[in-house]
Design an enzyme around this catalytic site. Structure first.
Site, PDB file in Angstrom:
ATOM      1  N   ASP A 187       0.868  -1.176   0.000  1.00  0.00           N
ATOM      2  CA  ASP A 187       0.000   0.000   0.000  1.00  0.00           C
ATOM      3  C   ASP A 187       0.910   1.232   0.000  1.00  0.00           C
ATOM      4  OD1 ASP A 187      -1.879   1.989   0.491  1.00  0.00           O
ATOM      5  OD2 ASP A 187      -2.165   1.421   2.595  1.00  0.00           O
ATOM      6  N   GLU A 221      -1.150  10.727   0.393  1.00  0.00           N
ATOM      7  CA  GLU A 221      -2.390   9.971   0.564  1.00  0.00           C
ATOM      8  C   GLU A 221      -2.565   9.456   1.979  1.00  0.00           C
ATOM      9  OE1 GLU A 221      -5.221   6.589   0.599  1.00  0.00           O
ATOM     10  OE2 GLU A 221      -3.107   6.642   1.187  1.00  0.00           O
TER      11      GLU A 221
END
Length: 344
Positions: A187, A221
């Site tokens: 991720d 993010e």
């Protein structure tokens, strides 16, 4: 269109970028690494003031769509220097701190030096502390032990270490013969590698994409505002990010996941339906899911007020924000869905 997935190239890119420390706010080096790949492929690019990399590919219509995968990861930052020469810290993003007890790390100073250390609980020795096995693992009960001869705050200051320095822990990447990919920071560096692989395939195979495309690599993010800015000409965008696994979710480590809703609300109905149809009609292993504790770069763009259609897809990743794992089959399924989306 039958896209040919280049496994070796994608995994090479993945291993290269996983080796570059890049928590939110400390991403310049990994962006420079990506720029090198983009130059080799041959598409035009720009870097925004915020540090996001944007690559442009021309299509056959005037419409512009987007794909995004964030280059920033979880990490830590020095909160303070303790009297015994250890460091207190705060999280950058949502790391599961219990998985970090005993992990090695790098500490980057503002004067350009890098030191090594270990992340430990405040009761690190089973032969000494009664609560070594039971103590909570959180920011108040853990510290960084430096691999330097320091016994005081003053000793640490002399090294040039101070509050606000970045702490980056090891990805511990392994790729097994059975096709599993094990690493922290899948991720979302796995999705970054998939997009780089997709761009190379488009270039090398001379693929004609339906619409103009901008591929965005945001840098913030994990702290919620990665794509709060994006080019105004994009009308539709897909965040390529990890798919969730667990509880009552349908996704596995072999699937491309399509997110219908996360904590920011439902994603665009028509776009989710179109992607699910493409996956089904082309025999991909896929799952449509609700992500219960999740937000994305598309979430940030929508909250910023952009008039876009958007959703999230990505490879199914187990144990997210901990010791993550997926399988090469989910990577290939994600790659193929991206190419179907761009060419259908």
């Amino acid at each position: 269109m039958k896209a040919e997935f280049n496994k070796d190239y994608t995994l090479k890119v993945l291993q290269d970028i996983l080796a570059v420390d890049s928590p939110s706010g400390f991403t310049k080096n990994v962006v420079e690494k990506l720029v090198g790949y983009v130059k080799e492929i041959g598409f035009p690019y720009e870097i925004t003031n915020k540090g996001n990399l944007i690559v442009s590919i021309f299509g056959e219509s005037d419409k512009t769509v987007g794909l995004a995968a964030h280059v920033d990861t979880l990490g830590l930052i020095v909160r303070g220097l303790k009297s015994d020469g250890t460091l207190s810290f705060m999280k950058i993003g949502g790391a599961i701190l219990g998985t970090l007890d005993g992990e090695y790390c790098n500490i980057y100073t503002r004067c350009g030096k890098c030191y090594t250390g270990t992340i430990l609980s405040n009761s690190p020795a089973g032969h000494v502390f009664m609560d070594a096995h039971t103590i909570a693992r959180d920011e108040d009960t853990m510290h960084i032990r430096l691999d330097e001869k320091v016994k005081s705050k003053e000793d640490v200051l002399k090294l040039g270490i101070n509050s606000g320095d970045f702490i980056c822990y090891e990805p511990k990447t392994q790729i097994t013969e059975s096709g599993f990919i094990k690493s922290r920071f899948l991720d979302d560096k796995l999705s970054v590698a998939i997009l780089i692989g997709a761009m190379k395939y488009i270039k090398d195979a001379g693929v004609k994409i339906k619409h103009n495309l901008k591929v965005i690599f945001p840098c913030y993010e994990e702290v919620g505002h990665g794509m709060s800015y994006m080019p105004d000409d994009i009308s539709e965008i897909i965040a390529v990010d990890m798919g969730c696994i667990g509880l009552d979710l349908n996704c596995t480590e072999y699937d491309v996941s399509i997110c219908a809703k996360d904590t920011s609300g439902p994603y665009d109905y028509e776009l989710v339906t179109r992607l699910a149809g493409l996956a089904k009609d082309n025999g991909l292993n896929y799952a449509v899911d609700i992500y219960p504790r999740y937000g994305s770069d598309v979430s940030a763009a929508l909250r910023a007020g952009y008039d876009i259609k958007g959703c999230v897809i990505g490879p199914g990743v187990a144990a997210s924000h901990g010791m993550e794992r997926t399988h090469i089959e989910s990577v290939e399924n994600t790659f193929k869905l991206i190419l179907l989306y761009l060419t259908a």
